[in-house]
Design a protein around this motif. Structure first.
Motif, PDB file in Angstrom:
ATOM      1  N   ASN A 147      41.019  45.369  38.000  1.00 53.76           N
ATOM      2  CA  ASN A 147      42.373  46.124  38.081  1.00 53.76           C
ATOM      3  C   ASN A 147      43.403  45.784  36.850  1.00 53.76           C
ATOM      4  O   ASN A 147      44.359  46.394  36.515  1.00 53.76           O
ATOM      5  N   PHE A 148      43.014  44.531  36.248  1.00 54.01           N
ATOM      6  CA  PHE A 148      44.032  44.222  35.385  1.00 54.01           C
ATOM      7  C   PHE A 148      43.527  44.295  33.813  1.00 54.01           C
ATOM      8  O   PHE A 148      44.105  43.975  33.012  1.00 54.01           O
ATOM      9  N   ILE A 149      42.311  45.123  33.514  1.00 58.46           N
ATOM     10  CA  ILE A 149      42.256  45.338  32.255  1.00 58.46           C
ATOM     11  C   ILE A 149      42.481  46.964  32.358  1.00 58.46           C
ATOM     12  O   ILE A 149      41.976  47.810  32.890  1.00 58.46           O
ATOM     13  N   LEU A 165      57.636  36.675  39.325  1.00 60.12           N
ATOM     14  CA  LEU A 165      57.595  37.140  40.659  1.00 60.12           C
ATOM     15  C   LEU A 165      58.978  37.209  41.364  1.00 60.12           C
ATOM     16  O   LEU A 165      59.826  36.201  41.097  1.00 60.12           O
ATOM     17  N   MET A 202      56.172  41.857  41.178  1.00 62.18           N
ATOM     18  CA  MET A 202      56.077  41.013  39.779  1.00 62.18           C
ATOM     19  C   MET A 202      56.424  42.216  38.613  1.00 62.18           C
ATOM     20  O   MET A 202      56.149  43.126  38.527  1.00 62.18           O
ATOM     21  N   ARG A 257      50.512  33.331  37.784  1.00 65.71           N
ATOM     22  CA  ARG A 257      50.634  32.980  36.415  1.00 65.71           C
ATOM     23  C   ARG A 257      51.317  31.358  36.327  1.00 65.71           C
ATOM     24  O   ARG A 257      51.214  30.739  35.616  1.00 65.71           O
ATOM     25  N   LEU A 312      50.808  39.856  46.607  1.00 68.16           N
ATOM     26  CA  LEU A 312      50.776  38.881  45.387  1.00 68.16           C
ATOM     27  C   LEU A 312      50.937  37.519  45.862  1.00 68.16           C
ATOM     28  O   LEU A 312      51.272  36.763  45.081  1.00 68.16           O
ATOM     29  N   ASP A 345      56.243  41.873  34.729  1.00 70.50           N
ATOM     30  CA  ASP A 345      55.040  41.063  33.663  1.00 70.50           C
ATOM     31  C   ASP A 345      54.708  39.649  34.136  1.00 70.50           C
ATOM     32  O   ASP A 345      54.013  39.863  35.373  1.00 70.50           O
ATOM     33  N   ASP A 346      55.245  38.506  33.942  1.00 74.67           N
ATOM     34  CA  ASP A 346      54.737  37.239  34.553  1.00 74.67           C
ATOM     35  C   ASP A 346      55.484  36.825  35.676  1.00 74.67           C
ATOM     36  O   ASP A 346      55.247  35.567  36.156  1.00 74.67           O
ATOM     37  N   ASN A 353      50.234  47.173  43.776  1.00 77.37           N
ATOM     38  CA  ASN A 353      49.415  46.151  43.578  1.00 77.37           C
ATOM     39  C   ASN A 353      49.115  45.430  44.844  1.00 77.37           C
ATOM     40  O   ASN A 353      49.907  45.453  45.622  1.00 77.37           O
ATOM     41  N   ALA A 373      40.377  38.890  36.213  1.00 77.84           N
ATOM     42  CA  ALA A 373      40.948  40.185  35.880  1.00 77.84           C
ATOM     43  C   ALA A 373      41.234  40.880  37.070  1.00 77.84           C
ATOM     44  O   ALA A 373      41.649  42.162  36.923  1.00 77.84           O
ATOM     45  N   GLY A 374      40.993  40.361  38.316  1.00 79.91           N
ATOM     46  CA  GLY A 374      41.485  41.050  39.522  1.00 79.91           C
ATOM     47  C   GLY A 374      40.858  42.093  40.288  1.00 79.91           C
ATOM     48  O   GLY A 374      40.418  42.969  39.603  1.00 79.91           O
TER      49      GLY A 374
END
Ligand SMILES: Cc1cc2nc3c(=O)[nH]c(=O)nc-3n(C[C@H](O)[C@H](O)[C@H](O)COP(=O)(O)O)c2cc1C
Ligand code: SF4
Ligand code: FES
Lengths: 154, 422
Positions: A65-67, A137, A132, B128, A122, A134-135, A119, B166-167
């Motif tokens: 999911n995060f690429i 929350l 979220m 993170r 979390l 970016d980084d 998403n 990567a989720g």
């Protein structure tokens, strides 16, 4: 072409991997950190570096999911759409964000500032609804709180 | 009441530095294990303490360690499962952010027990803050000589690497996680061989949950009897229990294993919000079966919830009130599972979207006679044993139990051609 910096960062990541191809996800992550997303060219370059075929690298890149295989805005807004946030009314927040940014989920605002991505959970369900940027929350969201948070991201 | 896992975690979760951790007695258990015990006695201690895995399946931790063949080659791996992508679950985050050294100490002891000199922490990307705190704690531990070569002068070495996922939810399944660590698509692997025989890079591998490993230093430090005395039930220790949904005080509490669902819901979570009534709860994340009023006095432990047709799972409950639509609730869960299916096996890849569409239609007032039976058929067809891994059976648990306890709500949607709650 991968930049010198990208190559150096990937080489560093590969130190923790007994074989180069095990660093595939990390390598894609490095490329994404430098360019925001992973283009076809990025896939081909990573494949060459790790001794894989582009198809193999693409099959990994599209699984996670995060690429991001398409361009994103300067900031990525991840709104949780899982169960605790659903119970606490995330759907209203999604509507609010769609109107405010003028996009559907997956889209990027016209000014290139935000990409809106729903998403999964979390891990902040006790502070639902959560998102979220970016980084960072944010929990216990309301439309007003979202407006105020987005102001912090130029 | 003792709270070994969380006693030193501050209300704002700012993590303990290595010197603060050592002031609380930190790294003494690791020192004791590596300098005065052998791997087998560490493993036996964990078996006798009746520690069961806190990642969902509840398998005996020490017994899992003991499945590595004695004559296995020296290259072995310890992997920490810090994926925590199960909706409604937020417990490992507290341990990772609030006291990363406790996990590192548990890893040093576990790695010694299985004789691994390399370990990976598989961490989900949304965590993170936890990643940054772990990296800092790892650097402190390396500088102190607690990681690297010849730890505590014992001759043992350990390197710990953090892998940011990567989720994808399926990465939490242990064989899929191993594929992800090898840089592949995270499809589960067929078993046998089990990871304890042939796991990461074909070597013996142990995968353990964060909370599981955080218990280990306390067991080694204070002993089997003490650990067993913490629980109200036959399995030892405390448990991180949590509650989310429309309760007065959603949160997370470390309580004796076997605390009743009612105590957690009413005392710790403060009961339902004003004007709302309790209707049901999923005791341990999105892939567990509903419990209803008649189950509330059961102890939240592995055996009692199993006997009641549910599972302890991760122990973090998701509470449903009487104004939330059960069809919508289950629809949200199934949408998650359908999206996160890895697509490897046909029943899950094709079945979950079918269930999702059927639920969407019922919710939108387009349900047809026979839909409930179609859902029931899927709940069986996607159940345990018919798919490659436990994702699809897990998805069917809330659905099957909702059809059992809230059947009227489904049929009413179909009869009235709409959602009574919208
Ligand atoms: C689809 C799926 C997702 C899972 N996700 C997690 C997870 O995020 N964290 C976790 O510890 N275990 C997860 N598990 C369970 C693991 O496969 C494994 O049982 C666990 O990590 C073992 O650790 P333990 O023995 O310490 O509980 C998942 C299982 C399945 C089938
Ligand atoms: S059950 Fe679903 S997630 Fe598991 S292997 Fe089959 S398709 Fe993949
Ligand atoms: S369900 Fe939204 S953070 Fe967990």
């Amino acid at each position: 072409m991968l930049s010198v910096e990208e190559k150096q960062e990937i080489a560093k990541m590969l130190e923790a991997c007994p074989m180069p191809r095990a660093g595939c996800i990390e390598a894609l992550t490095v490329v994404q950190r430098h360019r925001g997303w992973v283009s076809d060219e990025g896939v081909i370059d990573v494949a060459a570096l790790l001794g894989m075929t582009p198809a193999e690298v693409d099959s990994v890149a599209t699984f996670y999911n995060f690429i991001f295989r398409g361009p994103v805005g300067r900031h990525v807004v991840l709104l949780c759409d899982s169960i605790s946030c659903w119970v606490m009314g995330y759907e209203n927040l999604l509507d609010h964000l769609k109107t405010k940014l003028g996009v559907e989920p997956g889209g990027t605002s016209a000014d290139g500032r935000f990409t809106l991505l729903p998403n999964v959970c979390l891990g902040a369900c006790d502070e639902a609804p959560a998102m979220m940027v970016d980084d960072e929350l944010y929990g216990r969201l309301t439309p007003a709180k979202i407006d105020e948070i987005l102001e912090r991201y130029p | 009441m003792e709270r070994p896992l969380t006693q030193h975690i501050r209300p704002d979760r700012s993590p303990l530095s290595i010197s603060e951790y050592e002031k609380t007695g930190g790294y003494q258990a690791a020192r004791k294990a590596l300098k005065t015990m052998d791997p087998k006695s560490v493993t036996d201690t964990v078996i006798n303490a009746t520690l069961r895995g806190r990642g969902g399946a509840g398998f005996s931790t020490g017994r899992k360690w003991s499945f590595i063949p004695k004559d296995a080659p020296p290259q072995r791996y310890l992997v920490v499962n810090a994926d925590e992508m199960e909706p409604g679950t937020f417990k490992d985050r507290l341990l990772l952010e609030g006291n990363p050294h406790q996990l590192i100490e548990g890893m040093i002891i576990a790695a010694f027990a299985i004789q691994a000199d390399t370990a990976y922490i598989f961490l989900r990307r949304a965590y993170r803050l936890a990643a940054a705190r772990l990296e800092k704690a790892l650097a402190e531990a390396r500088a102190a000589g607690y990681l690297g070569k010849n730890i505590f002068g014992s001759g043992r070495s350990l390197e710990i690497h953090v892998h940011m996922s990567a989720g994808r939810y399926i990465c939490g399944e242990e064989t899929a996680l191993i594929n992800a660590l090898e840089g592949r698509r995270a499809n589960p692997r067929s078993k046998p061989p089990f990871p304890q025989i042939s796991g990461l890079f074909g070597k013996p591998t142990i995968v353990n949950n964060v909370e599981t490993l955080c218990n280990v230093p306390h067991i080694i430090g204070k002993g089997v009897d003490w650990f067993k005395s913490l629980a109200l039930t036959e399995d030892g220790g405390t448990k991180l229990y949590g509650a989310s949904g429309k309760v007065k005080k959603p949160g997370l509490w470390e309580l004796p294993l076997g605390t009743s669902a009612r105590e957690i819901l009413e005392e710790h979570a403060g009961g339902m919000r004003d004007g709302l009534k309790f209707k049901g709860l999923l005791p341990g994340g999105a892939s567990t079966d509903f419990l209803v009023e008649k189950h509330l006095d059961l102890p939240m432990d592995f055996n009692a919830l199993g006997a009641a047709g549910s599972r302890l799972g991760t122990g973090t409950m998701i509470v449903m009130d009487d104004r939330t639509c059960p069809v919508g609730f289950v629809h949200n869960l199934i949408r998650f599972f359908a999206q996160e299916s890895c697509g490897w096996c046909t029943p899950c890849r094709e079945g979950l979207p079918w269930v999702e569409k059927t639920l969407a239609a019922i919710e939108a007032g387009k349900g047809k006679d026979g839909d409930v039976e179609i859902l029931e058929m899927h709940a069986k067809a996607l159940g345990m044993g018919n798919t490659y891994c436990a994702l699809a059976p897990g998805a069917m648990e809330p659905l099957a139990s909702a059809l059992l306890y809230f059947r009227d709500d489904f049929t009413r949607h179909i009869k009235e051609q709409g959602c009574p709650w919208r």
